[in-house]
Design a protein around this motif. Structure first.
Motif, PDB file in Angstrom:
ATOM      1  N   VAL A  22      15.036   4.684 -11.731  1.00  0.00           N
ATOM      2  CA  VAL A  22      15.098   5.421 -10.511  1.00  0.00           C
ATOM      3  C   VAL A  22      15.546   6.682 -10.539  1.00  0.00           C
ATOM      4  O   VAL A  22      16.756   7.071 -11.112  1.00  0.00           O
ATOM      5  CB  VAL A  22      16.380   4.357  -9.750  1.00  0.00           C
ATOM      6  N   ILE A  23      14.771   7.617 -10.116  1.00  0.00           N
ATOM      7  CA  ILE A  23      14.830   8.897  -9.972  1.00  0.00           C
ATOM      8  C   ILE A  23      15.019   9.546  -8.526  1.00  0.00           C
ATOM      9  O   ILE A  23      14.062   9.243  -8.099  1.00  0.00           O
ATOM     10  CB  ILE A  23      13.701   9.648 -10.870  1.00  0.00           C
ATOM     11  N   VAL A  24      16.132  10.240  -8.352  1.00  0.00           N
ATOM     12  CA  VAL A  24      16.147  10.725  -6.947  1.00  0.00           C
ATOM     13  C   VAL A  24      16.306  12.155  -7.185  1.00  0.00           C
ATOM     14  O   VAL A  24      17.170  12.902  -8.013  1.00  0.00           O
ATOM     15  CB  VAL A  24      17.497  10.238  -6.280  1.00  0.00           C
ATOM     16  N   LYS A  25      15.510  13.058  -6.309  1.00  0.00           N
ATOM     17  CA  LYS A  25      15.762  14.495  -6.422  1.00  0.00           C
ATOM     18  C   LYS A  25      15.552  15.134  -4.970  1.00  0.00           C
ATOM     19  O   LYS A  25      15.043  14.201  -4.257  1.00  0.00           O
ATOM     20  CB  LYS A  25      14.929  15.259  -7.356  1.00  0.00           C
ATOM     21  N   ALA A  51      12.009  23.543 -14.232  1.00  0.00           N
ATOM     22  CA  ALA A  51      13.130  23.227 -14.949  1.00  0.00           C
ATOM     23  C   ALA A  51      13.620  21.958 -14.828  1.00  0.00           C
ATOM     24  O   ALA A  51      14.320  21.061 -15.603  1.00  0.00           O
ATOM     25  CB  ALA A  51      14.109  24.392 -14.633  1.00  0.00           C
ATOM     26  N   LEU A  52      13.669  21.476 -13.465  1.00  0.00           N
ATOM     27  CA  LEU A  52      14.173  20.189 -13.035  1.00  0.00           C
ATOM     28  C   LEU A  52      13.449  19.013 -13.658  1.00  0.00           C
ATOM     29  O   LEU A  52      13.756  18.118 -14.286  1.00  0.00           O
ATOM     30  CB  LEU A  52      14.327  20.050 -11.592  1.00  0.00           C
ATOM     31  N   GLU A  53      12.083  18.950 -13.684  1.00  0.00           N
ATOM     32  CA  GLU A  53      11.166  17.978 -14.147  1.00  0.00           C
ATOM     33  C   GLU A  53      11.601  18.029 -15.738  1.00  0.00           C
ATOM     34  O   GLU A  53      11.554  16.990 -16.415  1.00  0.00           O
ATOM     35  CB  GLU A  53       9.899  18.408 -13.967  1.00  0.00           C
ATOM     36  N   SER A  54      11.766  19.187 -16.502  1.00  0.00           N
ATOM     37  CA  SER A  54      11.942  19.194 -17.701  1.00  0.00           C
ATOM     38  C   SER A  54      13.515  18.506 -18.240  1.00  0.00           C
ATOM     39  O   SER A  54      13.542  17.714 -19.047  1.00  0.00           O
ATOM     40  CB  SER A  54      12.267  20.651 -18.393  1.00  0.00           C
ATOM     41  N   LEU A  55      14.477  18.768 -17.222  1.00  0.00           N
ATOM     42  CA  LEU A  55      15.853  18.112 -17.619  1.00  0.00           C
ATOM     43  C   LEU A  55      15.682  16.538 -17.143  1.00  0.00           C
ATOM     44  O   LEU A  55      16.357  15.799 -17.898  1.00  0.00           O
ATOM     45  CB  LEU A  55      16.638  18.580 -16.510  1.00  0.00           C
ATOM     46  N   ILE A  56      14.872  16.146 -16.065  1.00  0.00           N
ATOM     47  CA  ILE A  56      14.600  14.793 -16.028  1.00  0.00           C
ATOM     48  C   ILE A  56      14.099  14.153 -17.072  1.00  0.00           C
ATOM     49  O   ILE A  56      14.675  13.132 -17.686  1.00  0.00           O
ATOM     50  CB  ILE A  56      13.725  14.556 -14.633  1.00  0.00           C
ATOM     51  N   GLU A  57      13.006  14.794 -17.662  1.00  0.00           N
ATOM     52  CA  GLU A  57      12.181  14.109 -18.750  1.00  0.00           C
ATOM     53  C   GLU A  57      13.365  13.893 -20.163  1.00  0.00           C
ATOM     54  O   GLU A  57      13.411  13.179 -20.833  1.00  0.00           O
ATOM     55  CB  GLU A  57      10.995  15.016 -19.225  1.00  0.00           C
ATOM     56  N   LYS A  58      13.891  15.088 -20.074  1.00  0.00           N
ATOM     57  CA  LYS A  58      15.160  15.358 -21.289  1.00  0.00           C
ATOM     58  C   LYS A  58      16.003  14.027 -21.334  1.00  0.00           C
ATOM     59  O   LYS A  58      16.565  13.264 -21.998  1.00  0.00           O
ATOM     60  CB  LYS A  58      15.622  16.411 -21.596  1.00  0.00           C
ATOM     61  N   THR A  59      16.508  13.717 -19.904  1.00  0.00           N
ATOM     62  CA  THR A  59      17.525  12.628 -19.534  1.00  0.00           C
ATOM     63  C   THR A  59      16.979  11.486 -19.697  1.00  0.00           C
ATOM     64  O   THR A  59      17.620  10.476 -20.438  1.00  0.00           O
ATOM     65  CB  THR A  59      17.957  12.766 -18.047  1.00  0.00           C
ATOM     66  N   LEU A  60      15.769  11.064 -19.402  1.00  0.00           N
ATOM     67  CA  LEU A  60      15.153   9.824 -19.498  1.00  0.00           C
ATOM     68  C   LEU A  60      14.817   9.453 -21.244  1.00  0.00           C
ATOM     69  O   LEU A  60      15.186   8.424 -21.735  1.00  0.00           O
ATOM     70  CB  LEU A  60      13.744   9.767 -19.065  1.00  0.00           C
TER      71      LEU A  60
END
Length: 310
Positions: free
Chosen positions: A307-310, A68-77
């Protein structure tokens, strides 16, 4: 980029310290926060229906949270990229989407109730719709693939072997299982298949004998296995069936797992499928592949400069 994120980035560059995100935040994408609540809503979309009313084990939950987090990161980008490209959605367009959703669920009131159950406020749901519509416009502009008939025909002509139906058989089967847990199981199974064979030789119809003697699930259909492509039957049984004429009944075929008798009902030779027959499925397949490729390439470029931080 917000102040917190700027300070955190500078601290990392100067002192090599790991960025500590606020408790309510699970990731930062170029200063845009992704909250625990957003991630959990996305997990809800990924959960299969059977999990809705059951506990999910910790390992499965962790895997879903990461996905889910990876999907949200991609959507945000992608969303931030769309904004940088001046892609916008008007209030009228959002109103139209909301109206369509209300119609789909039955009424505006039912939509509002559903939105509330999902954990959204009216404003946050409207914002989610706006972002979704922006992403749809970006998808249409930079990712969507519209393949021409000429492109499809070229692929078809260069890969015709992929569109060839193999030879297929329609057979009926009698299978008597050799149960190793039963004393003299093999002898008993052999006696049973010999009884079945004797009835067939006397002229008894195959479906009746299959229903009476077979241990295979197909017995309820009189042993009818339907059409089978090469490789779907036990290799020894298949080899025998392929060598037989339509209407013929084999002798007893012995295997470690038990005994078989097969009857060939129909045969269909290998067949080259025409372009017109495969065009629809081929277009869908190639379109999906091309769009996945374009999306991956775009995300790859965006991640290089983010810059992606998680």
């Amino acid at each position: 980029m917000n102040k917190f994120f700027l300070v955190a980035i500078l601290g990392t560059l100067l002192y090599g310290e790991k960025i500590l995100l606020p408790k309510s935040t699970v990731a930062m994408v170029n200063g845009t926060a992704i909250s625990v609540d957003e991630r959990d809503k996305e997990v809800g979309k990924l959960l299969p229906k059977e999990y809705f009313h059951a506990n999910v084990n910790p390992e499965k939950l962790k895997s879903l949270q990461e996905k889910a987090l990876e999907s949200l990161i991609e959507k945000t980008l992608l969303y931030n990229y769309a904004v940088s490209k001046k892609i916008k959605v008007s209030e009228n367009e959002i109103d139209e989407v909301m109206s369509n959703l209300a119609t789909a669920v039955g009424s505006k009131k039912k939509l509002e109730e559903g939105v509330e159950q999902l954990g959204f406020t009216k404003l946050s749901f409207r914002e989610a719709v706006r972002k979704d519509e922006v992403l749809k416009k970006l998808y249409k502009k930079e990712i969507e693939a519209n393949l021409s008939d000429a492109e499809l025909k070229k692929y078809y002509s260069e890969n015709m072997y992929k569109f060839k139906e193999p030879e297929k058989l329609r057979v009926r089967l009698i299978y008597v299982k050799n149960d190793p847990s039963v004393t003299d199981g093999k002898q008993k199974a052999k006696k049973k298949i010999e009884e079945a064979q004797a009835l067939l030789k006397k002229g008894e119809n195959f479906p009746y004998v299959a229903q009476t003697y077979s241990n295979d699930a197909s017995r309820v259909m009189g042993g009818d296995m339907g059409y089978l492509h090469k490789g779907m039957l036990d290799p020894t049984v298949e080899e025998k069936a392929l060598s037989m004429e339509v209407g013929a009944i084999s002798g007893i075929i012995e295997k470690d797992i038990g005994f078989f008798i097969v009857k060939v009902e129909e045969k269909a030779p290998a067949n080259q499928l025409s372009f017109d027959k495969v065009k629809g499925d081929l277009k869908k397949e190639l379109k999906e592949k091309e769009e996945e490729k374009r999306k991956a390439e775009l995300l790859g470029r965006l991640k290089l400069n983010s810059v992606i931080v998680k």
